[in-house]
Design a protein around this motif. Sequence first.
Motif, PDB file in Angstrom:
ATOM      1  N   LYS A  83       0.826  -1.201   0.000  1.00 27.17           N
ATOM      2  CA  LYS A  83       0.000   0.000   0.000  1.00 27.17           C
ATOM      3  C   LYS A  83       0.862   1.253   0.000  1.00 27.17           C
ATOM      4  O   LYS A  83       0.592   2.218  -0.720  1.00 27.17           O
ATOM      5  N   ARG A  84       1.914   1.234   0.816  1.00 28.96           N
ATOM      6  CA  ARG A  84       2.812   2.380   0.899  1.00 28.96           C
ATOM      7  C   ARG A  84       3.509   2.631  -0.430  1.00 28.96           C
ATOM      8  O   ARG A  84       3.656   3.780  -0.876  1.00 28.96           O
ATOM      9  N   LEU A  85       3.938   1.570  -1.092  1.00 27.93           N
ATOM     10  CA  LEU A  85       4.625   1.707  -2.373  1.00 27.93           C
ATOM     11  C   LEU A  85       3.696   2.262  -3.445  1.00 27.93           C
ATOM     12  O   LEU A  85       4.084   3.120  -4.244  1.00 27.93           O
ATOM     13  N   LEU A  86       2.460   1.748  -3.480  1.00 29.88           N
ATOM     14  CA  LEU A  86       1.502   2.216  -4.475  1.00 29.88           C
ATOM     15  C   LEU A  86       1.116   3.668  -4.226  1.00 29.88           C
ATOM     16  O   LEU A  86       0.962   4.457  -5.160  1.00 29.88           O
ATOM     17  N   THR A  87       0.974   4.022  -2.951  1.00 24.74           N
ATOM     18  CA  THR A  87       0.651   5.409  -2.600  1.00 24.74           C
ATOM     19  C   THR A  87       1.792   6.341  -2.987  1.00 24.74           C
ATOM     20  O   THR A  87       1.572   7.451  -3.486  1.00 24.74           O
ATOM     21  N   SER A  88       3.016   5.882  -2.761  1.00 23.37           N
ATOM     22  CA  SER A  88       4.194   6.706  -3.057  1.00 23.37           C
ATOM     23  C   SER A  88       4.321   7.025  -4.542  1.00 23.37           C
ATOM     24  O   SER A  88       4.887   8.052  -4.917  1.00 23.37           O
ATOM     25  N   ARG A  89       3.788   6.144  -5.388  1.00 25.27           N
ATOM     26  CA  ARG A  89       3.859   6.388  -6.831  1.00 25.27           C
ATOM     27  C   ARG A  89       3.073   7.627  -7.233  1.00 25.27           C
ATOM     28  O   ARG A  89       3.294   8.193  -8.301  1.00 25.27           O
ATOM     29  N   HIS A  90       2.149   8.065  -6.373  1.00 26.73           N
ATOM     30  CA  HIS A  90       1.379   9.274  -6.648  1.00 26.73           C
ATOM     31  C   HIS A  90       2.027  10.510  -6.029  1.00 26.73           C
ATOM     32  O   HIS A  90       1.530  11.624  -6.187  1.00 26.73           O
ATOM     33  N   LYS A  91       3.135  10.285  -5.297  1.00 22.58           N
ATOM     34  CA  LYS A  91       3.893  11.382  -4.713  1.00 22.58           C
ATOM     35  C   LYS A  91       5.268  11.386  -5.382  1.00 22.58           C
ATOM     36  O   LYS A  91       6.110  10.560  -5.088  1.00 22.58           O
ATOM     37  N   LYS A  92       5.492  12.315  -6.266  1.00 25.92           N
ATOM     38  CA  LYS A  92       6.711  12.316  -7.056  1.00 25.92           C
ATOM     39  C   LYS A  92       7.946  12.487  -6.183  1.00 25.92           C
ATOM     40  O   LYS A  92       7.946  13.252  -5.225  1.00 25.92           O
ATOM     41  N   ALA A  93       8.994  11.759  -6.522  1.00 26.09           N
ATOM     42  CA  ALA A  93      10.279  11.877  -5.836  1.00 26.09           C
ATOM     43  C   ALA A  93      11.282  12.506  -6.803  1.00 26.09           C
ATOM     44  O   ALA A  93      11.246  12.236  -8.005  1.00 26.09           O
ATOM     45  N   TYR A  94      12.166  13.327  -6.260  1.00 29.54           N
ATOM     46  CA  TYR A  94      13.077  14.106  -7.100  1.00 29.54           C
ATOM     47  C   TYR A  94      14.530  13.678  -6.839  1.00 29.54           C
ATOM     48  O   TYR A  94      15.130  14.046  -5.834  1.00 29.54           O
ATOM     49  N   ALA A  95      15.064  12.905  -7.752  1.00 31.34           N
ATOM     50  CA  ALA A  95      16.418  12.382  -7.596  1.00 31.34           C
ATOM     51  C   ALA A  95      17.449  13.497  -7.728  1.00 31.34           C
ATOM     52  O   ALA A  95      17.329  14.380  -8.572  1.00 31.34           O
ATOM     53  N   ILE A  96      18.482  13.430  -6.876  1.00 31.34           N
ATOM     54  CA  ILE A  96      19.568  14.417  -6.934  1.00 31.34           C
ATOM     55  C   ILE A  96      20.870  13.767  -7.380  1.00 31.34           C
ATOM     56  O   ILE A  96      21.904  14.424  -7.439  1.00 31.34           O
ATOM     57  N   GLY A  97      20.802  12.466  -7.688  1.00 34.71           N
ATOM     58  CA  GLY A  97      22.000  11.775  -8.133  1.00 34.71           C
ATOM     59  C   GLY A  97      21.797  10.277  -8.177  1.00 34.71           C
ATOM     60  O   GLY A  97      20.659   9.786  -8.167  1.00 34.71           O
ATOM     61  N   GLN A  98      22.900   9.561  -8.215  1.00 36.44           N
ATOM     62  CA  GLN A  98      22.878   8.100  -8.297  1.00 36.44           C
ATOM     63  C   GLN A  98      23.966   7.529  -7.397  1.00 36.44           C
ATOM     64  O   GLN A  98      24.962   8.195  -7.120  1.00 36.44           O
ATOM     65  N   ILE A  99      23.779   6.277  -6.996  1.00 34.24           N
ATOM     66  CA  ILE A  99      24.788   5.569  -6.229  1.00 34.24           C
ATOM     67  C   ILE A  99      24.939   4.161  -6.802  1.00 34.24           C
ATOM     68  O   ILE A  99      23.956   3.555  -7.226  1.00 34.24           O
ATOM     69  N   ALA A 100      26.174   3.665  -6.816  1.00 32.40           N
ATOM     70  CA  ALA A 100      26.427   2.312  -7.324  1.00 32.40           C
ATOM     71  C   ALA A 100      27.548   1.660  -6.524  1.00 32.40           C
ATOM     72  O   ALA A 100      28.530   2.316  -6.168  1.00 32.40           O
TER      73      ALA A 100
END
Length: 314
Positions: A83-100
């Motif tokens: 439920k949390r994951l599906l709800t989060s898809r409607h709240k945009k997240a703004y990436a500031i970079g990447q990690i590997a």
Amino acid sequence: MTKKKQNYSAKNKLWASIRLLVSGLLFYSGVALIFFGSGLGNSYLVQLNAEQASSKLTAKKADQNKQHKTTYDASKTESITTKRLLTSRHKKAYAIGQIAIPAVNIHTPLFAGYGSHNQNLAYGVVTCLPERIMGGQNNYVLAGHYMGTYGGAVLDNLHLAKAGDIVYVTDLHYIYAYRIQSISFTIKPTQVEVENNVQKKRLLTLITCSDFNTSKYGYGTHRTVAQGELIGKAKATSKNLLAAELTGKQESKQTRKITLVTDKGHKTIAPQKQTSLIAQPSFFQNTRTLSTIIICLTILFLLIIIAALSKIWF
């Protein structure tokens, strides 16, 4: 009489078709609920979120994303659920970079704080403290959920890392390389001293739950903490991003090297090969593979329904 039974009336055929469709819909819905309610389904969803957030990320876009409202209140974060994951898809997240971390097959987007609606942990790794600078003379603290042994989402493989492994972090302007010096699985949530700065040190701290072995470390009661020190940086050119596996394109088997600017000049290194200890099957690393399987199974299911309907009507 037999002939009459074999030749259904239009009404009987209609009711038979409705029963078939309802039964098929219930079966398909049940399978979908089981999948998306499982660890595999949750891992799949968070990887879809990550791909969505990091798609076409540029240095300019990453800089703009740093301006979005966020929070650093860890007490308001929630455990990952479907439920949390599906709800989060409607709240945009703004990436500031990447990690590997190539050695343990970790590739995930990076976000500032937990997000305006605490959605960022459902997308990838987050910075835990404001005013800490990537590559700076401070302890750059990052955290992410442990999703389970289902597909290498977020920091699932962190417990497989070892001293000497290289962590690459980028803001799309520069790539910063940290060498892991220590890793512990028994850090308690109250041991926040692991987040402290160390004078004259350029550190990176990665934190996730030690739920990979609940019989030994409990469920959510201990943290896996890997700490490393900066060994150099490089410009975030397309060549260097690919070499550090920060582009999402890890399919090439060609060995690529990256030249880092260090305090002592320049140093050329090659990202390590993946450890043979990785528990998560690489088959599920690429969400497109699993998406293709889901689509194929859905098409097969529809073909079976169509065949059954044809048998009723013709």
